[in-house]
Design a protein around this motif. Structure first.
Motif, short mmCIF file in Angstrom:
data_model
loop_
_atom_site.label_atom_id
_atom_site.label_comp_id
_atom_site.label_asym_id
_atom_site.label_seq_id
_atom_site.Cartn_x
_atom_site.Cartn_y
_atom_site.Cartn_z
N GLU A 44 37.61 32.35 32.62
CA GLU A 44 38.75 32.07 31.75
C GLU A 44 39.19 30.61 31.93
N ARG A 45 39.85 30.10 30.89
CA ARG A 45 40.41 28.76 30.97
C ARG A 45 41.49 28.73 32.05
N GLU A 46 41.46 27.71 32.88
CA GLU A 46 42.42 27.63 33.98
C GLU A 46 43.15 26.29 33.98
N PHE A 47 44.36 26.34 34.46
CA PHE A 47 45.20 25.15 34.57
C PHE A 47 44.66 24.22 35.64
N VAL A 48 44.71 22.91 35.34
CA VAL A 48 44.28 21.90 36.30
C VAL A 48 45.46 21.01 36.71
N ALA A 49 46.13 20.41 35.72
CA ALA A 49 47.23 19.49 36.02
C ALA A 49 48.09 19.33 34.78
N ILE A 51 51.74 16.91 33.24
CA ILE A 51 52.64 15.79 33.46
C ILE A 51 53.75 15.82 32.42
N SER A 52 54.95 15.52 32.84
CA SER A 52 56.09 15.49 31.93
C SER A 52 55.98 14.31 30.97
N TRP A 53 56.84 14.33 29.94
CA TRP A 53 56.72 13.29 28.93
C TRP A 53 57.08 11.92 29.49
N THR A 54 57.88 11.86 30.52
CA THR A 54 58.20 10.58 31.14
C THR A 54 57.15 10.15 32.16
N GLY A 55 56.35 11.12 32.60
CA GLY A 55 55.41 10.84 33.67
C GLY A 55 56.00 11.02 35.04
N GLY A 56 57.27 11.39 35.10
CA GLY A 56 57.95 11.48 36.38
C GLY A 56 57.70 12.75 37.16
N VAL A 57 57.22 13.78 36.48
CA VAL A 57 56.96 15.06 37.14
C VAL A 57 55.52 15.48 36.86
N THR A 58 54.83 15.89 37.90
CA THR A 58 53.45 16.35 37.75
C THR A 58 53.26 17.67 38.49
N TYR A 59 52.38 18.48 37.98
CA TYR A 59 51.98 19.73 38.62
C TYR A 59 50.45 19.73 38.76
N TYR A 60 49.98 20.35 39.83
CA TYR A 60 48.54 20.46 40.05
C TYR A 60 48.19 21.87 40.50
N ALA A 61 47.01 22.31 40.11
CA ALA A 61 46.46 23.54 40.66
C ALA A 61 46.09 23.29 42.12
N ASP A 62 46.21 24.31 42.93
CA ASP A 62 45.90 24.16 44.36
C ASP A 62 44.46 23.67 44.57
N ALA A 63 43.57 24.10 43.68
CA ALA A 63 42.14 23.77 43.85
C ALA A 63 41.86 22.27 43.70
N VAL A 64 42.77 21.55 43.05
CA VAL A 64 42.50 20.12 42.80
C VAL A 64 43.53 19.21 43.48
N LYS A 65 44.53 19.79 44.07
CA LYS A 65 45.60 18.99 44.68
C LYS A 65 45.02 18.08 45.76
N GLY A 66 45.41 16.82 45.69
CA GLY A 66 44.91 15.85 46.65
C GLY A 66 43.62 15.17 46.23
N ARG A 67 42.96 15.71 45.20
CA ARG A 67 41.71 15.11 44.71
C ARG A 67 41.86 14.55 43.29
N PHE A 68 42.66 15.21 42.47
CA PHE A 68 42.85 14.81 41.08
C PHE A 68 44.23 14.20 40.90
N THR A 69 44.32 13.24 39.98
CA THR A 69 45.61 12.62 39.65
C THR A 69 45.75 12.53 38.14
N ILE A 70 46.84 13.08 37.62
CA ILE A 70 47.13 12.98 36.20
C ILE A 70 48.12 11.84 35.98
N SER A 71 47.93 11.10 34.91
CA SER A 71 48.84 10.01 34.57
C SER A 71 48.85 9.85 33.06
#
Length: 122
Positions: A44-49, A51-71
């Protein structure tokens, strides 16, 4: 309407890096939260990351935290996903999406791109 086009996918060896881009056109996306999702064959399709419209808030899936960065760069109507220390388990089609609120649930996103393939070899 918002049109989203992903790019930057490809084949990379384990431990390597890729940067995905999502270019938006149509209605400005500066007021939308943006997310990245992925779907591997048979899964199934899964969430990765996200980011809020300002860029000030980000969420990450546990599987990618520390390796992926959304901007995001609202001036360029573009969202990025920097992926480092890639693993074979990261192999999937990656999709970007836009939503009116910052959420991690795929069904809450209103607009989707066509996806870009990322393949990580061992």
């Amino acid at each position: 309407q918002v049109q989203l086009v992903e790019s930057g996918g490809g084949l990379v060896q384990a431990g390597g890096s890729l940067r995905l881009s999502c270019a938006a056109s149509g209605r400005t996306v500066s007021s939308y939260a943006m997310g990245w999702f992925r779907q591997a064959p048979g899964k199934e399709r899964e969430f990765v990351a996200a980011i809020s419209w300002t860029g000030g808030v980000t969420y990450y899936a546990d599987a990618v935290k520390g390796r992926f960065t959304i901007s995001r760069d609202n001036a360029k109507n573009t969202v990025y996903l920097q992926m480092n220390s890639l693993k074979p388990g990261d192999t999937a089609v990656y999709y970007c999406a836009a939503a009116l609120v910052l959420v991690v649930v795929a069904r809450e996103y209103d607009f989707w791109g066509q996806g870009t393939q990322v393949t990580v070899s061992s």
